[in-house]
Design an enzyme around this catalytic site. Structure first.
Site, PDB file in Angstrom:
ATOM      1  N   GLU A  66     -37.975  51.459  45.164  1.00  0.00           N
ATOM      2  CA  GLU A  66     -36.956  51.593  46.217  1.00  0.00           C
ATOM      3  C   GLU A  66     -37.613  51.264  47.556  1.00  0.00           C
ATOM      4  O   GLU A  66     -38.060  52.137  48.304  1.00  0.00           O
ATOM      5  CB  GLU A  66     -36.348  52.995  46.150  1.00  0.00           C
ATOM      6  CG  GLU A  66     -35.648  53.220  44.808  1.00  0.00           C
ATOM      7  CD  GLU A  66     -35.115  54.625  44.607  1.00  0.00           C
ATOM      8  OE1 GLU A  66     -35.199  55.451  45.547  1.00  0.00           O
ATOM      9  OE2 GLU A  66     -34.610  54.909  43.498  1.00  0.00           O
ATOM     10  N   HIS A 163     -33.860  57.089  49.621  1.00  0.00           N
ATOM     11  CA  HIS A 163     -33.803  56.333  48.370  1.00  0.00           C
ATOM     12  C   HIS A 163     -32.935  55.092  48.541  1.00  0.00           C
ATOM     13  O   HIS A 163     -32.234  54.934  49.544  1.00  0.00           O
ATOM     14  CB  HIS A 163     -33.178  57.191  47.258  1.00  0.00           C
ATOM     15  CG  HIS A 163     -34.044  58.301  46.774  1.00  0.00           C
ATOM     16  ND1 HIS A 163     -34.671  58.295  45.543  1.00  0.00           N
ATOM     17  CD2 HIS A 163     -34.390  59.489  47.348  1.00  0.00           C
ATOM     18  CE1 HIS A 163     -35.357  59.412  45.387  1.00  0.00           C
ATOM     19  NE2 HIS A 163     -35.197  60.153  46.467  1.00  0.00           N
ATOM     20  N   GLU A 227     -29.185  57.973  49.966  1.00  0.00           N
ATOM     21  CA  GLU A 227     -29.165  56.646  49.341  1.00  0.00           C
ATOM     22  C   GLU A 227     -28.725  55.627  50.385  1.00  0.00           C
ATOM     23  O   GLU A 227     -27.596  55.676  50.871  1.00  0.00           O
ATOM     24  CB  GLU A 227     -28.215  56.638  48.150  1.00  0.00           C
ATOM     25  CG  GLU A 227     -28.521  57.678  47.082  1.00  0.00           C
ATOM     26  CD  GLU A 227     -29.689  57.294  46.190  1.00  0.00           C
ATOM     27  OE1 GLU A 227     -30.155  56.132  46.296  1.00  0.00           O
ATOM     28  OE2 GLU A 227     -30.121  58.135  45.388  1.00  0.00           O
TER      29      GLU A 227
END
Length: 348
Positions: A66, A163, A227
């Protein structure tokens, strides 16, 4: 090695993927300590007495592939080392899984983000903390976070674990708010994360073994898994999509506050976990393709997955999928389903 060449902390980390002897760095404005491979601590030498005190953890690379959060953090660390950021709060930066970074994979042997707190609890008699390097690393990261917060006992604790997701998402950026055991949600935290470009929040309903739940549950930190987009290799991230996230982190560690009075629930999409789908054996399979995005909604009766010829179905219209992954190990979560929720009655 006792220096960082060209202020590139990522290069130092990748060159010492499993172990790095701790050392300190001379700096005019900050105390700086390399505490372990991938872990660097900054503390301003002159903290203003009347300033609100915060102890901030920024982590990334809990999954090694990531890359966008890694690039964001490395840029900020470089600017701090170059004295281009006026640090106001003690901050701990973490590159979670350096060996996985080096091979461009989520993990080497075991998903690091399934190895914190509850996984290693005293009542888990089957857990062997020495089984692999990821388990050893989880214990090391918990120890370092604990020591960091203990250095600043009067500070408000925060942890933002950055992330990117395996697949596309109907909401490109979203955040997971760990289970907070009935405590109220914080408007200020929603506004901080919204400034990163995040307006969708997944509110967890049970304890977890993630890094963000560990910080929240054990240390009382305001903690999120954030995210920021989709997984891409180094060099292929569109930096314009991450500019707001990067600037928010700089603002946070520089002592700039958000205006809590701007909070408006209509700016957000709050989702609550409806069911957790666990893969029990190798017969498990998802019924939809890999290009179906996170937060895709299904209708009541639609089949999400099949295991041992048993169909796993949507219970209600609008039930949406998050983090579907049929390739997890047996016994691990293969998918969450979520539904909209109203949280107006539990906000501070």
């Amino acid at each position: 090695m006792n220096k960082i060449s060209n202020n590139d902390f990522l290069a130092l980390t990748r060159a010492n993927e499993y172990f790095l002897t701790p050392f300190s760095i001379d700096h005019p404005q900050c105390d700086i300590d390399i505490l372990a491979t991938g872990v660097i601590y900054f503390c301003p030498k002159n903290i203003i007495d009347n300033q609100r005190k915060k102890a901030i953890v920024i982590s990334c690379a809990i999954h090694g592939n990531e890359t966008a959060p890694i690039e964001i953090c490395n840029d900020i660390i470089s600017d701090l080392l170059s004295n281009n950021i006026n640090l106001q709060h003690p901050t701990l930066f973490i590159f979670g899984n350096p060996p996985a970074i080096n091979i461009g994979e989520r993990f080497v042997e075991e998903n690091l983000n399934r190895l914190f707190s509850g996984m290693r609890s005293s009542d888990n008699n089957d857990y062997d903390p020495t089984l692999n390097k990821e388990r050893v690393r989880a214990a090391e990261l918990e120890k370092l976070v604990t020591e960091f917060y203990q250095k600043h006992p009067d500070a408000e604790r925060t942890h933002y674990d950055l992330h990117t997701a395996i697949r596309d998402s109907a909401h490109e950026k979203f955040a997971v708010y760990p289970f907070i055991h009935g405590k109220p949600w914080h408007k200020e935290q929603f506004e901080i994360v919204r400034s990163m470009g995040v307006t969708t929040f997944l509110l967890m309903q049970k304890p977890a073994t993630t890094f963000s739940y560990y910080s929240s549950n054990i240390h009382g930190a305001h903690s999120f898994t954030i995210e920021l987009g989709k997984v891409r290799p180094f060099g292929e991230n569109d930096q314009t999509k991450f500019a707001a996230s990067k600037q928010t982190i700089i603002n946070l560690i520089s002592g700039q506050e958000v205006d809590i009075h701007q909070f408006d629930a209509s700016n957000y999409q709050f989702m609550s976990v409806h069911k957790e789908v666990v893969k029990h054996n190798d017969s498990f399979k998802l019924t939809f393709s890999d290009d179906v995005a996170n937060f895709t909604a299904f209708n009541q009766g639609d089949v999400f997955a099949i295991e041992d010829d048993v169909e796993i179905k949507a219970d209600t219209n609008g039930e949406a999928i998050v983090f579907p992954n049929a390739n997890v190990a047996n016994g691990q979560r293969a998918m969450l389903t979520v539904i909209p929720v109203n949280i107006d009655n539990n906000l501070v």
